[in-house]
Write a protein that holds these residues in place. Structure first.
Motif, PDB file in Angstrom:
ATOM      1  N   SER A 116       0.834  -1.216   0.000  1.00  0.00           N
ATOM      2  CA  SER A 116       0.000   0.000   0.000  1.00  0.00           C
ATOM      3  C   SER A 116       0.868   1.266   0.000  1.00  0.00           C
ATOM      4  CB  SER A 116      -0.988   0.008   1.174  1.00  0.00           C
ATOM      5  OG  SER A 116      -0.313   0.123   2.407  1.00  0.00           O
ATOM      6  N   THR A 117       1.931   1.220  -0.796  1.00  0.00           N
ATOM      7  CA  THR A 117       2.906   2.320  -0.914  1.00  0.00           C
ATOM      8  C   THR A 117       3.269   2.932   0.452  1.00  0.00           C
ATOM      9  OG1 THR A 117       1.198   3.967  -1.434  1.00  0.00           O
ATOM     10  CG2 THR A 117       2.272   2.898  -3.299  1.00  0.00           C
ATOM     11  N   GLY A 118       3.386   2.060   1.418  1.00  0.00           N
ATOM     12  CA  GLY A 118       3.901   2.472   2.727  1.00  0.00           C
ATOM     13  C   GLY A 118       2.841   2.897   3.730  1.00  0.00           C
ATOM     14  N   LEU A 119       1.566   2.958   3.312  1.00  0.00           N
ATOM     15  CA  LEU A 119       0.546   3.533   4.203  1.00  0.00           C
ATOM     16  C   LEU A 119       0.246   2.630   5.405  1.00  0.00           C
ATOM     17  CD1 LEU A 119      -1.308   5.877   4.810  1.00  0.00           C
ATOM     18  CD2 LEU A 119      -3.049   4.854   3.353  1.00  0.00           C
ATOM     19  N   ASP A 120       0.100   1.327   5.169  1.00  0.00           N
ATOM     20  CA  ASP A 120      -0.204   0.439   6.304  1.00  0.00           C
ATOM     21  C   ASP A 120       0.917   0.504   7.338  1.00  0.00           C
ATOM     22  OD1 ASP A 120      -2.515  -0.287   5.072  1.00  0.00           O
ATOM     23  OD2 ASP A 120      -1.753  -2.168   4.251  1.00  0.00           O
ATOM     24  N   ALA A 121       2.153   0.546   6.853  1.00  0.00           N
ATOM     25  CA  ALA A 121       3.298   0.551   7.780  1.00  0.00           C
ATOM     26  C   ALA A 121       3.366   1.865   8.558  1.00  0.00           C
ATOM     27  CB  ALA A 121       4.589   0.319   7.004  1.00  0.00           C
ATOM     28  N   THR A 122       3.137   2.993   7.877  1.00  0.00           N
ATOM     29  CA  THR A 122       3.226   4.276   8.601  1.00  0.00           C
ATOM     30  C   THR A 122       2.035   4.441   9.559  1.00  0.00           C
ATOM     31  OG1 THR A 122       2.331   5.317   6.607  1.00  0.00           O
ATOM     32  CG2 THR A 122       4.683   5.606   7.027  1.00  0.00           C
ATOM     33  N   ARG A 123       0.874   3.903   9.184  1.00  0.00           N
ATOM     34  CA  ARG A 123      -0.274   3.935  10.112  1.00  0.00           C
ATOM     35  C   ARG A 123       0.045   3.142  11.375  1.00  0.00           C
ATOM     36  NH1 ARG A 123      -5.074   3.202   5.877  1.00  0.00           N
ATOM     37  NH2 ARG A 123      -5.669   5.395   5.698  1.00  0.00           N
ATOM     38  N   GLU A 124       0.691   1.997  11.145  1.00  0.00           N
ATOM     39  CA  GLU A 124       1.060   1.137  12.274  1.00  0.00           C
ATOM     40  C   GLU A 124       2.109   1.835  13.152  1.00  0.00           C
ATOM     41  OE1 GLU A 124      -0.628  -1.265  13.091  1.00  0.00           O
ATOM     42  OE2 GLU A 124       0.559  -2.672  14.274  1.00  0.00           O
ATOM     43  N   MET A 125       3.001   2.565  12.507  1.00  0.00           N
ATOM     44  CA  MET A 125       4.000   3.323  13.277  1.00  0.00           C
ATOM     45  C   MET A 125       3.285   4.374  14.130  1.00  0.00           C
ATOM     46  SD  MET A 125       6.946   4.011  10.418  1.00  0.00           S
ATOM     47  CE  MET A 125       8.435   4.085  11.368  1.00  0.00           C
ATOM     48  N   PHE A 134       8.761   9.728  18.407  1.00  0.00           N
ATOM     49  CA  PHE A 134       9.262  10.089  17.075  1.00  0.00           C
ATOM     50  C   PHE A 134       9.342   8.889  16.134  1.00  0.00           C
ATOM     51  CE2 PHE A 134      10.836  13.523  19.686  1.00  0.00           C
ATOM     52  CZ  PHE A 134      10.684  14.638  18.865  1.00  0.00           C
ATOM     53  N   ALA A 135       8.893   9.105  14.895  1.00  0.00           N
ATOM     54  CA  ALA A 135       9.130   8.130  13.824  1.00  0.00           C
ATOM     55  C   ALA A 135      10.277   8.670  12.971  1.00  0.00           C
ATOM     56  CB  ALA A 135       7.879   7.981  12.965  1.00  0.00           C
ATOM     57  N   VAL A 136      11.222   7.821  12.664  1.00  0.00           N
ATOM     58  CA  VAL A 136      12.323   8.211  11.781  1.00  0.00           C
ATOM     59  C   VAL A 136      12.271   7.259  10.591  1.00  0.00           C
ATOM     60  CG1 VAL A 136      14.801   8.597  11.575  1.00  0.00           C
ATOM     61  CG2 VAL A 136      13.673   8.948  13.783  1.00  0.00           C
ATOM     62  N   PHE A 186       0.610  11.857  10.883  1.00  0.00           N
ATOM     63  CA  PHE A 186       1.655  12.791  11.327  1.00  0.00           C
ATOM     64  C   PHE A 186       1.393  14.165  10.714  1.00  0.00           C
ATOM     65  CE2 PHE A 186       3.664   8.607  11.665  1.00  0.00           C
ATOM     66  CZ  PHE A 186       4.223   8.683  12.936  1.00  0.00           C
ATOM     67  N   GLU A 187       1.719  15.222  11.488  1.00  0.00           N
ATOM     68  CA  GLU A 187       1.424  16.584  11.019  1.00  0.00           C
ATOM     69  C   GLU A 187       2.667  17.213  10.397  1.00  0.00           C
ATOM     70  OE1 GLU A 187      -0.088  18.847  14.371  1.00  0.00           O
ATOM     71  OE2 GLU A 187      -1.199  17.050  14.976  1.00  0.00           O
ATOM     72  N   GLU A 188       2.423  17.981   9.324  1.00  0.00           N
ATOM     73  CA  GLU A 188       3.529  18.616   8.606  1.00  0.00           C
ATOM     74  C   GLU A 188       4.360  19.501   9.544  1.00  0.00           C
ATOM     75  OE1 GLU A 188       2.273  20.846   5.210  1.00  0.00           O
ATOM     76  OE2 GLU A 188       4.271  20.746   4.306  1.00  0.00           O
ATOM     77  N   GLY A 189       3.687  20.233  10.434  1.00  0.00           N
ATOM     78  CA  GLY A 189       4.377  21.162  11.336  1.00  0.00           C
ATOM     79  C   GLY A 189       5.244  20.460  12.374  1.00  0.00           C
ATOM     80  N   LYS A 190       5.048  19.158  12.531  1.00  0.00           N
ATOM     81  CA  LYS A 190       5.839  18.421  13.535  1.00  0.00           C
ATOM     82  C   LYS A 190       6.762  17.423  12.844  1.00  0.00           C
ATOM     83  CE  LYS A 190       3.094  17.885  17.557  1.00  0.00           C
ATOM     84  NZ  LYS A 190       2.025  17.093  18.189  1.00  0.00           N
ATOM     85  N   MET A 191       7.092  17.767  11.596  1.00  0.00           N
ATOM     86  CA  MET A 191       7.909  16.857  10.800  1.00  0.00           C
ATOM     87  C   MET A 191       9.109  17.599  10.230  1.00  0.00           C
ATOM     88  SD  MET A 191       6.620  14.723   7.495  1.00  0.00           S
ATOM     89  CE  MET A 191       4.956  14.512   8.081  1.00  0.00           C
ATOM     90  N   ARG A 192      10.285  17.019  10.357  1.00  0.00           N
ATOM     91  CA  ARG A 192      11.474  17.608   9.743  1.00  0.00           C
ATOM     92  C   ARG A 192      11.909  16.657   8.620  1.00  0.00           C
ATOM     93  NH1 ARG A 192      17.280  18.108  12.980  1.00  0.00           N
ATOM     94  NH2 ARG A 192      18.538  18.395  11.121  1.00  0.00           N
ATOM     95  N   MET A 193      12.221  17.254   7.469  1.00  0.00           N
ATOM     96  CA  MET A 193      12.643  16.416   6.350  1.00  0.00           C
ATOM     97  C   MET A 193      13.901  16.957   5.735  1.00  0.00           C
ATOM     98  SD  MET A 193       9.984  14.889   3.703  1.00  0.00           S
ATOM     99  CE  MET A 193      10.961  13.991   2.553  1.00  0.00           C
ATOM    100  N   GLU A 194      14.823  16.075   5.387  1.00  0.00           N
ATOM    101  CA  GLU A 194      16.047  16.549   4.731  1.00  0.00           C
ATOM    102  C   GLU A 194      16.627  15.441   3.866  1.00  0.00           C
ATOM    103  OE1 GLU A 194      18.395  17.314   8.396  1.00  0.00           O
ATOM    104  OE2 GLU A 194      19.768  15.797   7.599  1.00  0.00           O
ATOM    105  N   SER A 195      17.549  15.833   2.991  1.00  0.00           N
ATOM    106  CA  SER A 195      18.265  14.802   2.239  1.00  0.00           C
ATOM    107  C   SER A 195      19.707  14.776   2.699  1.00  0.00           C
ATOM    108  CB  SER A 195      18.157  15.035   0.729  1.00  0.00           C
ATOM    109  OG  SER A 195      18.890  16.165   0.355  1.00  0.00           O
ATOM    110  N   VAL A 268      11.839  12.988  10.160  1.00  0.00           N
ATOM    111  CA  VAL A 268      11.738  12.768  11.611  1.00  0.00           C
ATOM    112  C   VAL A 268      10.406  13.384  12.010  1.00  0.00           C
ATOM    113  CG1 VAL A 268      12.802  13.224  13.852  1.00  0.00           C
ATOM    114  CG2 VAL A 268      14.247  12.956  11.834  1.00  0.00           C
ATOM    115  N   ALA A 269       9.449  12.536  12.362  1.00  0.00           N
ATOM    116  CA  ALA A 269       8.086  13.015  12.594  1.00  0.00           C
ATOM    117  C   ALA A 269       7.666  12.746  14.024  1.00  0.00           C
ATOM    118  CB  ALA A 269       7.130  12.327  11.619  1.00  0.00           C
ATOM    119  N   GLU A 270       7.211  13.796  14.696  1.00  0.00           N
ATOM    120  CA  GLU A 270       6.756  13.641  16.097  1.00  0.00           C
ATOM    121  C   GLU A 270       5.246  13.386  16.121  1.00  0.00           C
ATOM    122  OE1 GLU A 270       7.728  17.016  18.523  1.00  0.00           O
ATOM    123  OE2 GLU A 270       6.782  16.143  20.309  1.00  0.00           O
ATOM    124  N   LYS A 271       4.819  12.438  16.923  1.00  0.00           N
ATOM    125  CA  LYS A 271       3.375  12.183  17.010  1.00  0.00           C
ATOM    126  C   LYS A 271       2.733  13.182  17.971  1.00  0.00           C
ATOM    127  CE  LYS A 271      -0.008   8.738  18.454  1.00  0.00           C
ATOM    128  NZ  LYS A 271      -0.260   7.333  18.767  1.00  0.00           N
TER     129      LYS A 271
END
Ligand code: SAM
Length: 271
Positions: A116-125, A134-136, A186-195, A268-271
């Protein structure tokens, strides 16, 4: 049509050899990603916390956590390592962990393999994280050795071995990673993303060839199916791969050394 695993690949993938093959090639890059990503957790993994090493493979993330928390007072971190591989039998998309169980959930380089393009796994996280936990999660951005693998597949297998396999959605621009985390709650405002980019440096010649051989053994059946001709043409395939590794946009040959880059997107996403 799917052929049998070539004997050369079998020798590099049976039992513990699989771990060594992985950890001395792409696994090294994945390990560097894990070390980098752990350092992104605000304040670090705190004493007494509970961590999910999610789709743990050979346990690279767990080992980094143990290394970073070596003092006796930090040793009360509890790690649950799960994988679909037989050693760790939980599946990431449907675990038995209760709601709000974990302080941290680290899924290092596995989301692109999930259904499911990662959705089931991230929901479970999301479900199994405590509020404030935090989910990383990361995915590949660019890999120098990916196109060479596909080119060898196409050159030697003709129509056999099927079309080169790719995940159902592209993860390379980071959008899918962000979207799937947001869909999971997870909320955009509580998420940090980088490469972040990592370099693999090997000596040109025998060391590069050995690296190419192990990488072909590990990935030759992932991005396409093994074919009966692979065993007979093994050396030619490995030679072609070693040659291509030196001529990619992400690679450089200098002073007898070959440098290959690989990059990740990490959230890095904070719940
Ligand atoms: C590239 S490896 C990364 C392993 C490990 N996280 C590391 O840092 O080395 C991807 C892992 O995802 C696991 N995997 C793939 N799909 C999975 C699923 N649905 N549930 C659990 N594990 C899965 C594979 O078995 C493999 O160990």
């Amino acid at each position: 049509m799917k052929g049998k695993l070539p004997k050369q690949a079998a020798a590099l993938l049976s039992g513990k050899a699989k771990v060594t093959t992985y950890e001395t090639t792409g696994g090294k890059t994945i390990s560097a990603f894990a070390a980098h990503n752990l350092a992104l957790i605000p304040g670090g993994t705190k004493p007494g916390s509970t961590v999910h090493d999610n789709a743990c493979g050979s346990g690279i993330v767990s080992r980094h956590i143990l290394l970073q928390n070596a003092s006796p007072s930090d040793n009360d971190i509890t790690i649950y390592a799960t994988d679909m591989d037989q050693t760790f039998l939980d599946k990431s998309e449907n675990t038995n962990f209760s709601d709000g169980f974990f302080d941290y959930d680290m899924m290092n380089m596995a989301i692109i393999f999930m259904s499911s393009t990662g959705l089931d796994a991230t929901r479970e996280m999301y479900r199994t994280l405590k509020p404030g936990g935090f989910a990383v999660v990361n995915c590949w951005k660019a890999i120098t050795w990916l196109l060479p693998i596909v080119l060898v597949h196409k050159a030697f297998r003709g129509g056999g071995g099927g079309e080169a396999k790719a995940p159902p959605v592209s993860w390379t621009d980071g959008k899918q990673l962000k979207e799937v985390l947001m869909q999971a709650g997870f909320e955009e405002g509580k998420m940090r993303m980088e490469s972040h980019e990592v370099r693999t440096v090997v000596e040109d010649g025998d060391e590069l060839r050995a690296w190419a051989e192990k990488t072909w053994a590990y990935l030759g059946g992932v991005f396409g199916d093994w074919c009966d001709g692979d065993e007979e043409k093994w050396d030619e395939e490995v030679d072609m791969l070693a040659g291509l590794l030196k001529t990619q946009p992400g690679s450089k040959v200098e002073g007898g050394k070959v440098t290959m880059t690989a990059s990740q997107w990490v959230a890095v996403a904070e719940k």
